[in-house]
Enzyme design. Structure first.
Site, PDB file in Angstrom:
ATOM      1  N   CYS A   2       0.830  -1.204   0.000  1.00 20.48           N
ATOM      2  CA  CYS A   2       0.000   0.000   0.000  1.00 20.48           C
ATOM      3  C   CYS A   2       0.865   1.255   0.000  1.00 20.48           C
ATOM      4  O   CYS A   2       1.965   1.253   0.533  1.00 20.48           O
ATOM      5  CB  CYS A   2      -0.865   0.044   1.252  1.00 20.48           C
ATOM      6  SG  CYS A   2      -1.864  -1.421   1.451  1.00 20.48           S
ATOM      7  N   ARG A  27       4.766   0.844  -6.386  1.00 22.48           N
ATOM      8  CA  ARG A  27       4.764  -0.056  -5.231  1.00 22.48           C
ATOM      9  C   ARG A  27       3.826  -1.240  -5.444  1.00 22.48           C
ATOM     10  O   ARG A  27       3.923  -2.234  -4.729  1.00 22.48           O
ATOM     11  CB  ARG A  27       4.339   0.711  -3.970  1.00 22.48           C
ATOM     12  CG  ARG A  27       5.369   1.721  -3.515  1.00 22.48           C
ATOM     13  CD  ARG A  27       4.814   2.611  -2.436  1.00 22.48           C
ATOM     14  NE  ARG A  27       4.566   1.897  -1.192  1.00 22.48           N
ATOM     15  CZ  ARG A  27       5.460   1.735  -0.240  1.00 22.48           C
ATOM     16  NH1 ARG A  27       6.668   2.211  -0.390  1.00 22.48           N
ATOM     17  NH2 ARG A  27       5.159   1.099   0.875  1.00 22.48           N
ATOM     18  N   TRP A  74      -2.983  -2.492  -1.623  1.00 22.53           N
ATOM     19  CA  TRP A  74      -2.541  -3.809  -2.060  1.00 22.53           C
ATOM     20  C   TRP A  74      -3.246  -4.781  -1.122  1.00 22.53           C
ATOM     21  O   TRP A  74      -2.904  -4.850   0.063  1.00 22.53           O
ATOM     22  CB  TRP A  74      -1.018  -3.888  -1.903  1.00 22.53           C
ATOM     23  CG  TRP A  74      -0.330  -5.008  -2.583  1.00 22.53           C
ATOM     24  CD1 TRP A  74      -0.058  -5.111  -3.913  1.00 22.53           C
ATOM     25  CD2 TRP A  74       0.238  -6.166  -1.963  1.00 22.53           C
ATOM     26  NE1 TRP A  74       0.651  -6.262  -4.154  1.00 22.53           N
ATOM     27  CE2 TRP A  74       0.844  -6.927  -2.989  1.00 22.53           C
ATOM     28  CE3 TRP A  74       0.308  -6.643  -0.654  1.00 22.53           C
ATOM     29  CZ2 TRP A  74       1.499  -8.131  -2.743  1.00 22.53           C
ATOM     30  CZ3 TRP A  74       0.953  -7.833  -0.410  1.00 22.53           C
ATOM     31  CH2 TRP A  74       1.529  -8.569  -1.449  1.00 22.53           C
ATOM     32  N   ASN A 100      -1.110   1.310   5.804  1.00 23.78           N
ATOM     33  CA  ASN A 100      -0.242   0.326   5.156  1.00 23.78           C
ATOM     34  C   ASN A 100       0.237  -0.617   6.259  1.00 23.78           C
ATOM     35  O   ASN A 100       0.665  -0.156   7.314  1.00 23.78           O
ATOM     36  CB  ASN A 100       0.947   1.063   4.507  1.00 23.78           C
ATOM     37  CG  ASN A 100       2.010   0.118   3.987  1.00 23.78           C
ATOM     38  OD1 ASN A 100       1.763  -1.073   3.813  1.00 23.78           O
ATOM     39  ND2 ASN A 100       3.192   0.638   3.741  1.00 23.78           N
ATOM     40  N   GLY A 101       0.146  -1.930   6.022  1.00 23.54           N
ATOM     41  CA  GLY A 101       0.595  -2.891   7.036  1.00 23.54           C
ATOM     42  C   GLY A 101      -0.520  -3.858   7.384  1.00 23.54           C
ATOM     43  O   GLY A 101      -1.519  -3.956   6.663  1.00 23.54           O
ATOM     44  N   GLU A 457      19.392 -14.794 -10.198  1.00 22.91           N
ATOM     45  CA  GLU A 457      18.814 -13.467 -10.399  1.00 22.91           C
ATOM     46  C   GLU A 457      18.134 -13.374 -11.774  1.00 22.91           C
ATOM     47  O   GLU A 457      17.054 -12.802 -11.908  1.00 22.91           O
ATOM     48  CB  GLU A 457      19.924 -12.405 -10.236  1.00 22.91           C
ATOM     49  CG  GLU A 457      19.504 -10.980 -10.471  1.00 22.91           C
ATOM     50  CD  GLU A 457      18.356 -10.471  -9.598  1.00 22.91           C
ATOM     51  OE1 GLU A 457      17.986 -11.138  -8.622  1.00 22.91           O
ATOM     52  OE2 GLU A 457      17.803  -9.412  -9.936  1.00 22.91           O
ATOM     53  N   LYS A 461      14.132 -12.574 -12.462  1.00 21.54           N
ATOM     54  CA  LYS A 461      13.639 -11.487 -13.323  1.00 21.54           C
ATOM     55  C   LYS A 461      12.573 -12.015 -14.282  1.00 21.54           C
ATOM     56  O   LYS A 461      11.534 -11.416 -14.472  1.00 21.54           O
ATOM     57  CB  LYS A 461      14.763 -10.845 -14.146  1.00 21.54           C
ATOM     58  CG  LYS A 461      15.791 -10.039 -13.400  1.00 21.54           C
ATOM     59  CD  LYS A 461      15.278  -8.757 -12.798  1.00 21.54           C
ATOM     60  CE  LYS A 461      14.724  -8.978 -11.436  1.00 21.54           C
ATOM     61  NZ  LYS A 461      15.427  -8.554 -10.281  1.00 21.54           N
ATOM     62  N   GLU A 464       9.363 -12.827 -12.501  1.00 23.38           N
ATOM     63  CA  GLU A 464       8.672 -11.643 -11.990  1.00 23.38           C
ATOM     64  C   GLU A 464       7.903 -10.889 -13.060  1.00 23.38           C
ATOM     65  O   GLU A 464       6.784 -10.469 -12.829  1.00 23.38           O
ATOM     66  CB  GLU A 464       9.696 -10.669 -11.364  1.00 23.38           C
ATOM     67  CG  GLU A 464      10.198 -11.094 -10.023  1.00 23.38           C
ATOM     68  CD  GLU A 464      11.090 -10.030  -9.401  1.00 23.38           C
ATOM     69  OE1 GLU A 464      12.181  -9.779  -9.945  1.00 23.38           O
ATOM     70  OE2 GLU A 464      10.702  -9.452  -8.389  1.00 23.38           O
ATOM     71  N   HIS A 480      22.160 -34.017 -10.832  1.00 21.61           N
ATOM     72  CA  HIS A 480      21.642 -34.593  -9.585  1.00 21.61           C
ATOM     73  C   HIS A 480      20.127 -34.517  -9.512  1.00 21.61           C
ATOM     74  O   HIS A 480      19.564 -34.620  -8.423  1.00 21.61           O
ATOM     75  CB  HIS A 480      22.291 -33.888  -8.386  1.00 21.61           C
ATOM     76  CG  HIS A 480      23.771 -34.059  -8.330  1.00 21.61           C
ATOM     77  ND1 HIS A 480      24.373 -35.280  -8.082  1.00 21.61           N
ATOM     78  CD2 HIS A 480      24.783 -33.194  -8.563  1.00 21.61           C
ATOM     79  CE1 HIS A 480      25.685 -35.145  -8.125  1.00 21.61           C
ATOM     80  NE2 HIS A 480      25.963 -33.884  -8.427  1.00 21.61           N
ATOM     81  N   LYS A 577       7.143  -2.985  -4.582  1.00 22.04           N
ATOM     82  CA  LYS A 577       8.526  -2.506  -4.567  1.00 22.04           C
ATOM     83  C   LYS A 577       9.150  -2.647  -3.191  1.00 22.04           C
ATOM     84  O   LYS A 577      10.277  -3.090  -3.058  1.00 22.04           O
ATOM     85  CB  LYS A 577       8.556  -1.044  -5.015  1.00 22.04           C
ATOM     86  CG  LYS A 577       9.957  -0.484  -5.149  1.00 22.04           C
ATOM     87  CD  LYS A 577      10.671  -1.114  -6.330  1.00 22.04           C
ATOM     88  CE  LYS A 577      12.102  -0.665  -6.477  1.00 22.04           C
ATOM     89  NZ  LYS A 577      12.842  -1.593  -7.361  1.00 22.04           N
TER      90      LYS A 577
HETATM   91  O1  M6R Z   1      14.179  -3.546  -0.971  1.00 27.95           O
HETATM   92  P1  M6R Z   1      14.826  -4.890  -0.854  1.00 27.95           P
HETATM   93  O2  M6R Z   1      16.107  -4.971  -1.598  1.00 27.95           O
HETATM   94  O3  M6R Z   1      14.993  -5.304   0.580  1.00 27.95           O
HETATM   95  O4  M6R Z   1      13.814  -5.887  -1.502  1.00 27.95           O
HETATM   96  C1  M6R Z   1      14.007  -7.256  -1.425  1.00 27.95           C
HETATM   97  C2  M6R Z   1      13.117  -8.008  -2.376  1.00 27.95           C
HETATM   98  O5  M6R Z   1      11.769  -7.810  -2.041  1.00 27.95           O
HETATM   99  C3  M6R Z   1      13.351  -7.570  -3.824  1.00 27.95           C
HETATM  100  O6  M6R Z   1      14.674  -7.736  -4.209  1.00 27.95           O
HETATM  101  C4  M6R Z   1      12.442  -8.364  -4.775  1.00 27.95           C
HETATM  102  O7  M6R Z   1      12.885  -9.675  -4.885  1.00 27.95           O
HETATM  103  C5  M6R Z   1      12.367  -7.643  -6.126  1.00 27.95           C
HETATM  104  N1  M6R Z   1      11.058  -7.763  -6.648  1.00 27.95           N
HETATM  105  C6  M6R Z   1      13.371  -8.123  -7.093  1.00 27.95           C
HETATM  106  O8  M6R Z   1      13.171  -7.702  -8.395  1.00 27.95           O
END
Ligand code: M6R
Length: 582
Positions: A2, A27, A74, A100-101, A457, A461, A464, A480, A577
């Site tokens: 949020c 966000r 959210w 938010n929370g 990584e 990506k 995501e 394995h 975010k």
């Molecule tokens: O703000 P942070 O680096 O602590 O965030 C950690 C993860 O939530 C963040 O890296 C997440 O995996 C992203 N969506 C990666 O693209």
């Protein structure tokens, strides 16, 4: 997660809040709304959908008054719906609240309030806050005390902004979820984070956990445990333009391209104090979530290989489950936002056991930075896209300098910006590969050594933003188990720079080919490129800097795979975010 905005001043509040909410869109959210007060009435408009959709339907600018609050929701408690969208109001219709929370004990409070006659109109946890504050106001408390007394009953984490008809102030509260106060001339702002307010101010105060704040046109007062406290003002040197698309179709591709500047800038960041802390530590732990965890894994290897020091890398949410923390332990907490709750809780746990904390973040004054013994800022500038791209490479750059500095060395940069530019030019080739693979929904990423976390990584990506299944394995692990999944047409993205692992990678590539796999090889070795269905030719870089170059083609692949599927790379579904829930 949020997003919260608050405004009080001389401008019309609704359009101002609307602008700030748009800057918070990254966000991630599913509904939006604004409440303002004028002419003896509280005005609330809210609905499901993106801000533009809600605005199109309800004209959010058309709310009177120069005081108000806004929200992007959210969904956690209660589906995305008009009734559950914020701002939520109390029974009197005179008090509006955004949150938010998560209030973990909301059901028992709701039951108590219902018995007292309060009528609930939503399924949210947030609404209990509105009614509880109303109840406290009935007892004769002023607004800040009514908010303070309400939040004292909550378990969980929150950031609130509260507007009450007839009051020339907004009341804010935070515990565990971010909230910043922005200072203007005869106007004040509040928001979940800095980029939301950059159009209006660069002067901020970051609220601490447990703070209640009162903002009026003239300034802010902060209250902690019933006492007035001071919160330092910080000037942020980011500009509103930095958080604009500036002609790029998406923030994601803009930020991928910005790496030509952000990586060299991060490689210049000073790490001397951090290196001293690492040298003095009896044990070293590095923690992070998602992308930040992948950056941590790279540090772990570099520290072992260059300084001969052992370091445990932990996914922050698992840290409490098994890390042995003793006095003398140094916890390096990596988080681009500096607000990730999982990381914050792991740090809290470590501090309780007398560990020292070195924070690696992008956001000056973020919660993590404030609570740490020492900080290194990665200097990447604002990152708007939900997926981390330039902040990943900036983290890796800083952590690489740090690991090497512990051993009294520096990365051999050479003409690194030129190499980054060269890799970015591969975009056209990668776009074509993404087109060929547009109907493929299973991918494997493999690499050895430093390339193993880079593979992880790359797979993250793709998952995501292109919503396809992608798995990453250290290449030696294929045999394995996962090799059974390699069959006709399955794409394998193999990261294979020249060096000690090259012959083994060649073997792994052949293994996959023999089973029908299609290989996209990212390499500077001709032998490897010749084996591949798609060879992505890389420039040569010194070993420790290869992760910074090899992740770029994978970021580009995810971006173009996302576009092929007609998705929005900047706002992936279900993701946020800064993740401020556990
Ligand atoms: O703000 P942070 O680096 O602590 O965030 C950690 C993860 O939530 C963040 O890296 C997440 O995996 C992203 N969506 C990666 O693209």
């Amino acid at each position: 997660m949020c997003g919260i905005v608050g405004y009080i001043g001389y401008r019309k509040a609704a359009p101002t809040i609307l602008n700030c909410l748009k800057a918070l869109e990254y966000r991630g959210y599913d509904s939006a709304g604004i409440a303002t007060a004028s002419n003896g009435s509280l005005h609330v408009k809210r609905d499901v959908g993106k801000i533009a959709e809600v605005h199109e339907k309800h004209n959010l600018r058309d709310l009177g008054g120069s005081i108000g609050i806004g929200h992007t929701r959210w969904a956690t408690h209660g589906v995305p719906s008009m009734a559950n969208a914020h701002p939520l109001v109390d029974c009197t219709g005179k008090l509006a609240i955004v949150h938010n929370g998560v209030i973990e004990n909301y059901s028992e409070i709701k039951e108590w309030l219902s018995k007292k006659g309060h009528k609930f109109k939503s399924d949210t946890d947030t609404e209990v806050a509105a009614h509880l504050i109303e109840e406290n106001l009935k007892r004769g408390l002023n607004l800040e005390k009514a908010v303070g007394s309400a939040v004292a009953r909550f378990k969980g984490n929150y950031a609130f902004a509260v507007l009450r008809l007839g009051e020339k102030k907004l009341v804010l509260a935070r515990d565990g979820s971010p909230l910043v106060v922005g200072f203007g001339k005869n106007e004040m702002f509040a928001a979940s984070d800095v980029p939301a307010l950059l159009k209006y101010t660069r002067q901020f105060a970051f609220m601490e956990d447990g703070d209640v704040a009162v903002i009026t046109r003239k300034g802010a007062q902060f209250i902690h445990k019933g006492r007035r406290v001071k919160r330092r003002k910080t000037n942020v040197n980011w500009s509103a333009d930095m958080a604009q698309k500036e002609g790029w179709p998406h923030f994601t591709i803009k930020e991928i391209n910005e790496q030509v500047v952000s990586i060299p800038a991060a490689l210049r960041v000073g790490v001397k104090r951090g290196a001293e802390l690492v040298r003095k530590a009896k044990r070293i732990h590095i923690i992070g979530c998602g992308t930040s965890y992948h950056a941590s894994l790279i540090f772990k290897q570099l520290l072992a290989n260059h300084a001969g020091l052992e370091c445990d890398a932990w996914v922050a949410s698992e840290y409490k489950e098994g890390a042995v923390i003793k006095p003398g332990t140094l916890v390096i907490a990596v988080s681009q936002s500096g607000e990730t709750l999982d990381t914050a809780l792991a740090v809290k746990h470590a501090k309780a056991k007398r560990a020292k904390v070195l924070a690696i973040t992008n956001v000056v004054g973020s919660s993590l930075a404030r609570g740490a013994n020492a900080n290194i800022y990665i200097n990447a500038g604002p990152e708007v896209s939900v997926v981390a791209t330039k902040t990943f490479t900036a983290q890796v750059a800083v952590l690489t300098s740090l690991a090497l500095a512990v051993a009294g060395k520096k990365p051999k940069k050479g003409r690194f910006a030129k190499k980054i530019k060269q890799v970015l030019k591969l975009g056209r080739q990668i776009k074509k590969i993404a087109k060929k693979l547009r109907t493929t929904n299973d991918y494997f990423f493999i690499g050895r050594g430093l390339m193993a976390p880079v593979s992880m990584e790359g797979a993250l990506k793709l998952k995501e933003i292109a919503y396809v299944h992608a798995e990453a394995y250290p290449a030696g692990e294929l045999k394995h188990g996962p090799l059974s999944l390699i069959a006709d047409g399955i794409p394998i993205i193999a990261l294979a720079p020249t060096g000690a692992n090259e012959p083994k990678m060649l073997g792994n590539i052949k293994e996959c080919k023999a089973r029908g796999g299609r290989i996209m090889a990212v390499s500077n070795s001709l032998r490897i490129i010749r084996e591949a269905d798609w060879g992505v030719n890389m420039p040569k870089a010194c070993d420790e800097l290869t992760p910074l170059l090899y992740i770029i083609p994978l970021q580009l692949l995810a971006y173009y795979a996302c576009l092929e599927r007609k998705l929005d790379p900047d706002k992936p579904r279900n993701l946020a975010k800064s993740v401020t829930v556990e």
